[in-house]
Design a protein around this motif. Structure first.
Motif, PDB file in Angstrom:
ATOM      1  N   LEU A  14       0.857  -1.178   0.000  1.00  0.00           N
ATOM      2  CA  LEU A  14       0.000   0.000   0.000  1.00  0.00           C
ATOM      3  C   LEU A  14       0.891   1.224   0.000  1.00  0.00           C
ATOM      4  O   LEU A  14       1.662   1.437   0.932  1.00  0.00           O
ATOM      5  CB  LEU A  14      -0.906  -0.014   1.239  1.00  0.00           C
ATOM      6  CG  LEU A  14      -1.869   1.147   1.373  1.00  0.00           C
ATOM      7  CD1 LEU A  14      -2.829   1.211   0.192  1.00  0.00           C
ATOM      8  CD2 LEU A  14      -2.641   1.031   2.667  1.00  0.00           C
ATOM      9  N   ASN A  15       0.796   2.000  -1.035  1.00  0.00           N
ATOM     10  CA  ASN A  15       1.554   3.243  -1.132  1.00  0.00           C
ATOM     11  C   ASN A  15       0.593   4.402  -0.931  1.00  0.00           C
ATOM     12  O   ASN A  15      -0.351   4.575  -1.693  1.00  0.00           O
ATOM     13  CB  ASN A  15       2.237   3.360  -2.498  1.00  0.00           C
ATOM     14  CG  ASN A  15       3.274   2.283  -2.673  1.00  0.00           C
ATOM     15  OD1 ASN A  15       4.039   1.988  -1.764  1.00  0.00           O
ATOM     16  ND2 ASN A  15       3.288   1.657  -3.840  1.00  0.00           N
ATOM     17  N   TYR A  16       0.840   5.174   0.108  1.00  0.00           N
ATOM     18  CA  TYR A  16      -0.027   6.292   0.460  1.00  0.00           C
ATOM     19  C   TYR A  16       0.801   7.569   0.318  1.00  0.00           C
ATOM     20  O   TYR A  16       1.617   7.889   1.183  1.00  0.00           O
ATOM     21  CB  TYR A  16      -0.546   6.082   1.885  1.00  0.00           C
ATOM     22  CG  TYR A  16      -1.508   7.115   2.387  1.00  0.00           C
ATOM     23  CD1 TYR A  16      -2.490   7.672   1.580  1.00  0.00           C
ATOM     24  CD2 TYR A  16      -1.453   7.533   3.718  1.00  0.00           C
ATOM     25  CE1 TYR A  16      -3.374   8.601   2.054  1.00  0.00           C
ATOM     26  CE2 TYR A  16      -2.339   8.482   4.214  1.00  0.00           C
ATOM     27  CZ  TYR A  16      -3.297   9.000   3.375  1.00  0.00           C
ATOM     28  OH  TYR A  16      -4.181   9.932   3.843  1.00  0.00           O
ATOM     29  N   ALA A  17       0.612   8.273  -0.764  1.00  0.00           N
ATOM     30  CA  ALA A  17       1.446   9.438  -1.094  1.00  0.00           C
ATOM     31  C   ALA A  17       1.374  10.533  -0.031  1.00  0.00           C
ATOM     32  O   ALA A  17       2.361  11.218   0.226  1.00  0.00           O
ATOM     33  CB  ALA A  17       1.048   9.996  -2.454  1.00  0.00           C
ATOM     34  N   ALA A  18       0.227  10.721   0.613  1.00  0.00           N
ATOM     35  CA  ALA A  18       0.084  11.781   1.612  1.00  0.00           C
ATOM     36  C   ALA A  18       0.888  11.487   2.877  1.00  0.00           C
ATOM     37  O   ALA A  18       1.222  12.398   3.616  1.00  0.00           O
ATOM     38  CB  ALA A  18      -1.383  11.969   1.963  1.00  0.00           C
ATOM     39  N   ASN A  19       1.187  10.207   3.130  1.00  0.00           N
ATOM     40  CA  ASN A  19       1.972   9.815   4.299  1.00  0.00           C
ATOM     41  C   ASN A  19       2.866   8.637   3.915  1.00  0.00           C
ATOM     42  O   ASN A  19       2.472   7.482   4.047  1.00  0.00           O
ATOM     43  CB  ASN A  19       1.060   9.439   5.473  1.00  0.00           C
ATOM     44  CG  ASN A  19       1.846   9.082   6.713  1.00  0.00           C
ATOM     45  OD1 ASN A  19       3.074   9.076   6.717  1.00  0.00           O
ATOM     46  ND2 ASN A  19       1.130   8.780   7.776  1.00  0.00           N
ATOM     47  N   PHE A  22       3.250   5.600   6.262  1.00  0.00           N
ATOM     48  CA  PHE A  22       2.093   4.760   6.586  1.00  0.00           C
ATOM     49  C   PHE A  22       2.389   3.284   6.339  1.00  0.00           C
ATOM     50  O   PHE A  22       3.029   2.913   5.365  1.00  0.00           O
ATOM     51  CB  PHE A  22       0.885   5.184   5.747  1.00  0.00           C
ATOM     52  CG  PHE A  22      -0.322   4.330   5.978  1.00  0.00           C
ATOM     53  CD1 PHE A  22      -1.129   4.542   7.080  1.00  0.00           C
ATOM     54  CD2 PHE A  22      -0.627   3.300   5.106  1.00  0.00           C
ATOM     55  CE1 PHE A  22      -2.242   3.742   7.303  1.00  0.00           C
ATOM     56  CE2 PHE A  22      -1.731   2.492   5.325  1.00  0.00           C
ATOM     57  CZ  PHE A  22      -2.541   2.719   6.426  1.00  0.00           C
ATOM     58  N   ARG A  23       1.914   2.427   7.257  1.00  0.00           N
ATOM     59  CA  ARG A  23       2.044   0.979   7.116  1.00  0.00           C
ATOM     60  C   ARG A  23       0.682   0.332   7.368  1.00  0.00           C
ATOM     61  O   ARG A  23      -0.024   0.732   8.305  1.00  0.00           O
ATOM     62  CB  ARG A  23       3.035   0.402   8.142  1.00  0.00           C
ATOM     63  CG  ARG A  23       4.441   0.927   8.024  1.00  0.00           C
ATOM     64  CD  ARG A  23       5.101   0.376   6.755  1.00  0.00           C
ATOM     65  NE  ARG A  23       6.467   0.816   6.640  1.00  0.00           N
ATOM     66  CZ  ARG A  23       6.876   1.813   5.868  1.00  0.00           C
ATOM     67  NH1 ARG A  23       6.018   2.501   5.153  1.00  0.00           N
ATOM     68  NH2 ARG A  23       8.147   2.145   5.798  1.00  0.00           N
ATOM     69  N   PRO A  24       0.293  -0.647   6.571  1.00  0.00           N
ATOM     70  CA  PRO A  24      -0.948  -1.373   6.864  1.00  0.00           C
ATOM     71  C   PRO A  24      -0.745  -2.200   8.136  1.00  0.00           C
ATOM     72  O   PRO A  24       0.250  -2.910   8.268  1.00  0.00           O
ATOM     73  CB  PRO A  24      -1.160  -2.254   5.641  1.00  0.00           C
ATOM     74  CG  PRO A  24       0.137  -2.283   4.921  1.00  0.00           C
ATOM     75  CD  PRO A  24       0.934  -1.103   5.358  1.00  0.00           C
TER      76      PRO A  24
END
Length: 127
Positions: A14-19, A22-24
């Motif tokens: 999961l790549n979350y550009a805003a953070n 972040f880790r699932p």
């Protein structure tokens, strides 16, 4: 005598550009469970089991709100259990057993360690 075992691998990306930090959370990469139902005599069942999982991400919760989120790995675990059941009649069983027999300290989410060694007794009636 019967046995069941299961193992699975879980891969999440999961790549979350805003953070980007972040880790699932909450899901191990590998998980498995196995047990053996052994009946050495009629009416007696001895059921050893093992439950295992690799580490998983969790969010560190004891931090000031002004600091960025901090994730860490909880660590892997292997738990052993044992249950012994005896059928008093065709409709009534009694049982004793234990979970986490080696009293392994592990946690699945930050701040909530799982119970240590637990022992139990049970009675089951079927009608």
């Amino acid at each position: 005598m019967g046995a069941f075992g299961g193992a699975e691998g879980i891969k999440r990306v999961l790549n979350y550009a805003a953070n980007p930090l972040f880790r699932p959370t909450g899901v191990p990469t590998h998980k498995g469970f196995a047990y053996l139902d052994w009946a050495p005599v009629e009416r007696l069942h001895i059921v050893p089991s093992v439950d295992l999982a690799s580490n998983r991400w969790t969010l560190f919760t004891a931090r000031p709100a002004s600091q960025p989120q901090l994730y860490y790995r909880t660590g892997a675990y292997v738990n052993a259990g044992l249950r012994i059941d005896y059928a008093i009649t065709d409709h009534v069983d009694i049982g004793i057993g234990g979970r986490n027999l080696f009293d392994d300290y592990y946690t699945l989410t930050d701040g909530f360690p799982e119970p240590g060694r637990t022992l139990f007794a049970s009675i089951r009636a079927r009608y």
